[in-house]
Design a protein around this motif. Structure first.
Motif, PDB file in Angstrom:
ATOM      1  N   TRP A 263       7.409   9.156  31.676  1.00  0.00           N
ATOM      2  CA  TRP A 263       8.342   8.260  32.348  1.00  0.00           C
ATOM      3  C   TRP A 263       9.604   9.017  32.757  1.00  0.00           C
ATOM      4  CZ3 TRP A 263      11.628   4.049  29.571  1.00  0.00           C
ATOM      5  CH2 TRP A 263      12.204   3.188  30.517  1.00  0.00           C
ATOM      6  N   TYR A 264      10.118   9.831  31.839  1.00  0.00           N
ATOM      7  CA  TYR A 264      11.310  10.622  32.138  1.00  0.00           C
ATOM      8  C   TYR A 264      11.035  11.590  33.292  1.00  0.00           C
ATOM      9  CZ  TYR A 264      15.321  13.693  31.545  1.00  0.00           C
ATOM     10  OH  TYR A 264      16.458  14.428  31.770  1.00  0.00           O
ATOM     11  N   ALA A 265       9.866  12.234  33.289  1.00  0.00           N
ATOM     12  CA  ALA A 265       9.510  13.143  34.388  1.00  0.00           C
ATOM     13  C   ALA A 265       9.486  12.387  35.716  1.00  0.00           C
ATOM     14  CB  ALA A 265       8.165  13.804  34.112  1.00  0.00           C
ATOM     15  N   GLY A 266       8.964  11.181  35.700  1.00  0.00           N
ATOM     16  CA  GLY A 266       8.959  10.359  36.902  1.00  0.00           C
ATOM     17  C   GLY A 266      10.366   9.998  37.348  1.00  0.00           C
ATOM     18  N   MET A 267      11.240   9.726  36.382  1.00  0.00           N
ATOM     19  CA  MET A 267      12.634   9.429  36.724  1.00  0.00           C
ATOM     20  C   MET A 267      13.299  10.637  37.370  1.00  0.00           C
ATOM     21  SD  MET A 267      14.345   7.193  33.698  1.00  0.00           S
ATOM     22  CE  MET A 267      13.242   7.109  32.307  1.00  0.00           C
ATOM     23  N   LEU A 268      13.014  11.824  36.844  1.00  0.00           N
ATOM     24  CA  LEU A 268      13.610  13.028  37.424  1.00  0.00           C
ATOM     25  C   LEU A 268      13.252  13.157  38.901  1.00  0.00           C
ATOM     26  CD1 LEU A 268      13.033  15.628  34.582  1.00  0.00           C
ATOM     27  CD2 LEU A 268      15.248  14.803  35.418  1.00  0.00           C
ATOM     28  N   THR A 269      12.013  12.807  39.231  1.00  0.00           N
ATOM     29  CA  THR A 269      11.540  12.927  40.606  1.00  0.00           C
ATOM     30  C   THR A 269      12.035  11.784  41.479  1.00  0.00           C
ATOM     31  OG1 THR A 269       9.553  14.040  39.847  1.00  0.00           O
ATOM     32  CG2 THR A 269       9.473  13.068  42.038  1.00  0.00           C
ATOM     33  N   ASN A 270      11.915  10.565  40.970  1.00  0.00           N
ATOM     34  CA  ASN A 270      12.143   9.381  41.802  1.00  0.00           C
ATOM     35  C   ASN A 270      13.493   8.700  41.612  1.00  0.00           C
ATOM     36  OD1 ASN A 270       9.432   9.262  43.057  1.00  0.00           O
ATOM     37  ND2 ASN A 270       8.811   9.054  40.919  1.00  0.00           N
ATOM     38  N   ARG A 271      14.054   8.808  40.426  1.00  0.00           N
ATOM     39  CA  ARG A 271      15.332   8.137  40.138  1.00  0.00           C
ATOM     40  C   ARG A 271      16.206   9.052  39.278  1.00  0.00           C
ATOM     41  NH1 ARG A 271      16.129   2.644  40.636  1.00  0.00           N
ATOM     42  NH2 ARG A 271      18.275   3.278  40.256  1.00  0.00           N
ATOM     43  N   PRO A 272      16.699  10.137  39.863  1.00  0.00           N
ATOM     44  CA  PRO A 272      17.519  11.060  39.073  1.00  0.00           C
ATOM     45  C   PRO A 272      18.754  10.398  38.458  1.00  0.00           C
ATOM     46  CG  PRO A 272      17.567  11.635  41.416  1.00  0.00           C
ATOM     47  CD  PRO A 272      16.539  10.564  41.244  1.00  0.00           C
ATOM     48  N   ASP A 273      19.224   9.320  39.056  1.00  0.00           N
ATOM     49  CA  ASP A 273      20.356   8.603  38.471  1.00  0.00           C
ATOM     50  C   ASP A 273      19.990   8.011  37.117  1.00  0.00           C
ATOM     51  OD1 ASP A 273      18.624   6.920  40.081  1.00  0.00           O
ATOM     52  OD2 ASP A 273      20.071   5.294  39.835  1.00  0.00           O
ATOM     53  N   LEU A 274      18.770   7.476  36.992  1.00  0.00           N
ATOM     54  CA  LEU A 274      18.326   6.932  35.704  1.00  0.00           C
ATOM     55  C   LEU A 274      18.018   8.050  34.720  1.00  0.00           C
ATOM     56  CD1 LEU A 274      16.033   3.949  36.772  1.00  0.00           C
ATOM     57  CD2 LEU A 274      18.434   3.917  36.079  1.00  0.00           C
ATOM     58  N   ALA A 275      17.441   9.147  35.222  1.00  0.00           N
ATOM     59  CA  ALA A 275      17.168  10.293  34.349  1.00  0.00           C
ATOM     60  C   ALA A 275      18.470  10.804  33.741  1.00  0.00           C
ATOM     61  CB  ALA A 275      16.461  11.398  35.133  1.00  0.00           C
ATOM     62  N   GLU A 276      19.528  10.807  34.510  1.00  0.00           N
ATOM     63  CA  GLU A 276      20.836  11.246  34.003  1.00  0.00           C
ATOM     64  C   GLU A 276      21.334  10.300  32.913  1.00  0.00           C
ATOM     65  OE1 GLU A 276      24.284  13.585  33.561  1.00  0.00           O
ATOM     66  OE2 GLU A 276      22.300  13.992  34.388  1.00  0.00           O
ATOM     67  N   ARG A 277      21.144   9.005  33.094  1.00  0.00           N
ATOM     68  CA  ARG A 277      21.533   8.044  32.051  1.00  0.00           C
ATOM     69  C   ARG A 277      20.773   8.310  30.759  1.00  0.00           C
ATOM     70  NH1 ARG A 277      21.501   2.038  34.547  1.00  0.00           N
ATOM     71  NH2 ARG A 277      21.606   1.519  32.325  1.00  0.00           N
ATOM     72  N   VAL A 278      19.455   8.547  30.886  1.00  0.00           N
ATOM     73  CA  VAL A 278      18.648   8.848  29.699  1.00  0.00           C
ATOM     74  C   VAL A 278      19.128  10.137  29.049  1.00  0.00           C
ATOM     75  CG1 VAL A 278      16.342   9.570  28.933  1.00  0.00           C
ATOM     76  CG2 VAL A 278      16.590   7.579  30.421  1.00  0.00           C
ATOM     77  N   HIS A 279      19.353  11.159  29.858  1.00  0.00           N
ATOM     78  CA  HIS A 279      19.776  12.459  29.339  1.00  0.00           C
ATOM     79  C   HIS A 279      21.077  12.322  28.543  1.00  0.00           C
ATOM     80  CE1 HIS A 279      19.945  16.820  29.235  1.00  0.00           C
ATOM     81  NE2 HIS A 279      21.225  16.720  29.555  1.00  0.00           N
ATOM     82  N   ILE A 280      22.035  11.609  29.088  1.00  0.00           N
ATOM     83  CA  ILE A 280      23.319  11.416  28.408  1.00  0.00           C
ATOM     84  C   ILE A 280      23.136  10.604  27.125  1.00  0.00           C
ATOM     85  CG2 ILE A 280      25.567  10.245  28.589  1.00  0.00           C
ATOM     86  CD1 ILE A 280      25.478  11.075  31.610  1.00  0.00           C
ATOM     87  N   TYR A 281      22.422   9.480  27.220  1.00  0.00           N
ATOM     88  CA  TYR A 281      22.226   8.603  26.064  1.00  0.00           C
ATOM     89  C   TYR A 281      21.461   9.321  24.954  1.00  0.00           C
ATOM     90  CZ  TYR A 281      20.412   4.721  23.301  1.00  0.00           C
ATOM     91  OH  TYR A 281      20.067   3.882  22.274  1.00  0.00           O
ATOM     92  N   HIS A 282      20.385   9.990  25.336  1.00  0.00           N
ATOM     93  CA  HIS A 282      19.543  10.672  24.353  1.00  0.00           C
ATOM     94  C   HIS A 282      20.307  11.834  23.705  1.00  0.00           C
ATOM     95  CE1 HIS A 282      15.357  11.137  22.918  1.00  0.00           C
ATOM     96  NE2 HIS A 282      15.794  12.346  22.633  1.00  0.00           N
ATOM     97  N   GLY A 283      21.043  12.587  24.520  1.00  0.00           N
ATOM     98  CA  GLY A 283      21.826  13.695  23.983  1.00  0.00           C
ATOM     99  C   GLY A 283      22.872  13.225  22.996  1.00  0.00           C
ATOM    100  N   LYS A 284      23.518  12.102  23.296  1.00  0.00           N
ATOM    101  CA  LYS A 284      24.511  11.544  22.370  1.00  0.00           C
ATOM    102  C   LYS A 284      23.843  11.104  21.073  1.00  0.00           C
ATOM    103  CE  LYS A 284      28.208   8.077  22.020  1.00  0.00           C
ATOM    104  NZ  LYS A 284      27.995   7.954  20.607  1.00  0.00           N
ATOM    105  N   ALA A 285      22.653  10.513  21.181  1.00  0.00           N
ATOM    106  CA  ALA A 285      21.934  10.068  19.979  1.00  0.00           C
ATOM    107  C   ALA A 285      21.560  11.264  19.104  1.00  0.00           C
ATOM    108  CB  ALA A 285      20.693   9.276  20.373  1.00  0.00           C
ATOM    109  N   ILE A 286      21.161  12.369  19.729  1.00  0.00           N
ATOM    110  CA  ILE A 286      20.856  13.583  18.957  1.00  0.00           C
ATOM    111  C   ILE A 286      22.131  14.104  18.294  1.00  0.00           C
ATOM    112  CG2 ILE A 286      20.229  16.027  19.177  1.00  0.00           C
ATOM    113  CD1 ILE A 286      18.066  15.157  21.173  1.00  0.00           C
ATOM    114  N   ALA A 287      23.217  14.173  19.053  1.00  0.00           N
ATOM    115  CA  ALA A 287      24.489  14.655  18.499  1.00  0.00           C
ATOM    116  C   ALA A 287      24.972  13.789  17.346  1.00  0.00           C
ATOM    117  CB  ALA A 287      25.545  14.714  19.600  1.00  0.00           C
ATOM    118  N   ASP A 288      24.671  12.481  17.418  1.00  0.00           N
ATOM    119  CA  ASP A 288      25.066  11.555  16.357  1.00  0.00           C
ATOM    120  C   ASP A 288      24.091  11.544  15.185  1.00  0.00           C
ATOM    121  OD1 ASP A 288      27.256  10.879  17.875  1.00  0.00           O
ATOM    122  OD2 ASP A 288      26.444   8.966  18.576  1.00  0.00           O
TER     123      ASP A 288
END
Length: 93
Positions: free
Chosen positions: A55-80
């Motif tokens: 799903w994330y790979a598809g977002m990167l191709t078709n909806r990079p704006d959503l992929a960026e939201r996931v990247h930020i959210y997921h990265g924060k969750a890892i940092a936390d």
């Protein structure tokens, strides 16, 4: 509820359906960028990690704006140190 009535269950509300008689149901579950998108990502990444990566790979191709939201959210969750994100690992892998 009576025959012919429609039941609306808002997004994210837990619910249970028990049909006592022969019933026709129309349901529509979908992923939308509006509403609890990040919560939906967490649930999919936890319950279906292989699908989440596709799903994330598809977002990167078709909806990079959503992929960026996931990247930020997921990265924060890892940092936390959130367990679900740590067990999933980096979304970019």
């Amino acid at each position: 509820q009576h025959p012919g009535e429609t039941v609306f269950v808002p997004n994210g509300w837990p619910h249970l359906v028990l049909n006592l008689k022969l019933t026709v149901a129309v349901t529509h579950n979908y992923a939308a960028e509006f509403g609890p998108f990040e919560r939906m990502w967490r649930e999919v990444a936890t319950d279906e990690p292989k699908f989440a990566r596709r799903w994330y790979a598809g977002m990167l191709t078709n909806r990079p704006d959503l992929a960026e939201r996931v990247h930020i959210y997921h990265g924060k969750a890892i940092a936390d140190g959130e367990d679900w994100a740590l067990s999933f690992g980096d979304v970019s892998e």
